[in-house]
Design a protein around this motif. Sequence first.
Motif, PDB file in Angstrom:
ATOM      1  N   SER A  86      56.411  27.939  66.283  1.00 41.00           N
ATOM      2  CA  SER A  86      56.414  28.322  65.024  1.00 41.00           C
ATOM      3  C   SER A  86      55.372  29.288  64.561  1.00 41.00           C
ATOM      4  O   SER A  86      55.421  29.924  63.792  1.00 41.00           O
ATOM      5  N   GLU A  87      54.237  29.181  65.214  1.00 39.91           N
ATOM      6  CA  GLU A  87      53.189  30.240  64.809  1.00 39.91           C
ATOM      7  C   GLU A  87      53.579  31.606  65.334  1.00 39.91           C
ATOM      8  O   GLU A  87      53.362  32.740  64.828  1.00 39.91           O
ATOM      9  N   ALA A  89      56.822  32.581  65.605  1.00 39.55           N
ATOM     10  CA  ALA A  89      57.772  32.879  64.607  1.00 39.55           C
ATOM     11  C   ALA A  89      57.129  33.331  63.431  1.00 39.55           C
ATOM     12  O   ALA A  89      57.531  34.230  62.859  1.00 39.55           O
ATOM     13  N   LEU A  90      55.845  32.869  62.790  1.00 47.95           N
ATOM     14  CA  LEU A  90      55.261  33.206  61.790  1.00 47.95           C
ATOM     15  C   LEU A  90      54.541  34.756  62.062  1.00 47.95           C
ATOM     16  O   LEU A  90      54.882  35.492  60.987  1.00 47.95           O
ATOM     17  N   ALA A  93      57.627  37.131  61.799  1.00 42.20           N
ATOM     18  CA  ALA A  93      58.284  37.015  60.327  1.00 42.20           C
ATOM     19  C   ALA A  93      58.201  38.380  59.516  1.00 42.20           C
ATOM     20  O   ALA A  93      56.973  38.810  59.556  1.00 42.20           O
ATOM     21  N   LYS A 101      58.030  33.056  55.844  1.00 39.95           N
ATOM     22  CA  LYS A 101      56.486  32.585  56.300  1.00 39.95           C
ATOM     23  C   LYS A 101      56.011  31.301  55.652  1.00 39.95           C
ATOM     24  O   LYS A 101      55.460  30.399  56.612  1.00 39.95           O
ATOM     25  N   ARG A 103      57.762  28.736  55.294  1.00 40.78           N
ATOM     26  CA  ARG A 103      58.764  27.764  55.939  1.00 40.78           C
ATOM     27  C   ARG A 103      57.785  27.126  57.240  1.00 40.78           C
ATOM     28  O   ARG A 103      57.614  26.097  57.685  1.00 40.78           O
ATOM     29  N   TYR A 104      57.542  28.409  57.921  1.00 41.80           N
ATOM     30  CA  TYR A 104      57.000  28.306  59.226  1.00 41.80           C
ATOM     31  C   TYR A 104      55.659  27.609  59.073  1.00 41.80           C
ATOM     32  O   TYR A 104      54.967  26.905  60.033  1.00 41.80           O
ATOM     33  N   GLU A 105      54.867  28.040  57.926  1.00 41.04           N
ATOM     34  CA  GLU A 105      53.267  27.458  57.524  1.00 41.04           C
ATOM     35  C   GLU A 105      53.754  26.208  57.586  1.00 41.04           C
ATOM     36  O   GLU A 105      52.570  25.175  57.905  1.00 41.04           O
ATOM     37  N   GLU A 107      56.014  24.168  58.882  1.00 48.93           N
ATOM     38  CA  GLU A 107      56.108  23.504  59.989  1.00 48.93           C
ATOM     39  C   GLU A 107      54.889  23.349  60.654  1.00 48.93           C
ATOM     40  O   GLU A 107      54.754  22.420  61.288  1.00 48.93           O
TER      41      GLU A 107
END
Length: 204
Positions: A86-87, A89-90, A93, A101, A103-105, A107
Amino acid sequence: MSGHGFHVHGPHDHAVEHAGHGGDDFSNSIAVTTAILATVGAIFGYMGGKTQNDAAMFKNDAAIAKTAASNQWNYYQSKSSKQNLSELALELAPQDRPEVKARYEKEIARYKKEKEGIKKEAEGMEAKSADFEKKSDASMHSHHQWAQATTAVQVAISLAAITLLTRKRPMLYATYAVAAVGIVLGGLSWFHFDPLAFLGKGGH
């Protein structure tokens, strides 16, 4: 018993049998002594078996807790891997997609919170496993003490039988001395006292 069977006599049986035939004070005192020692030895033997069973049970509980802790740490690593993804992917993004962003934060924050609970549970299981290991070691040590006490009492009973055959006072004193050692060892086991550990602490 029936004439078709047989019976194995122990030292205590011989002492009682000879006391019944002899009827003198010396034989009677030995018979009483062996009867008392046989009772004490039976109690020591029972305690020795009990502490051995306790040690095995605690060892099994320690293994179960250790396995549970390992499972929790594996779960923790799984959450860490997902958090890392997730980090990543952030970081990748698009800047013009703030909702992605966010959504990933979210997660990442969720994984961090979940990992805290998993870590506490894993550490708790590890502590429980260590505690069971200590209890197992203590029970096994106590078992060894009971075994030593039982052995001393059994030797004393054998000496009593020899005393009855030889009718020598020094042998009777030896019987009492060995019996006393066995009873002292049993007392130390009962109160969970280890003289060697005590002397070791005093030496520091």
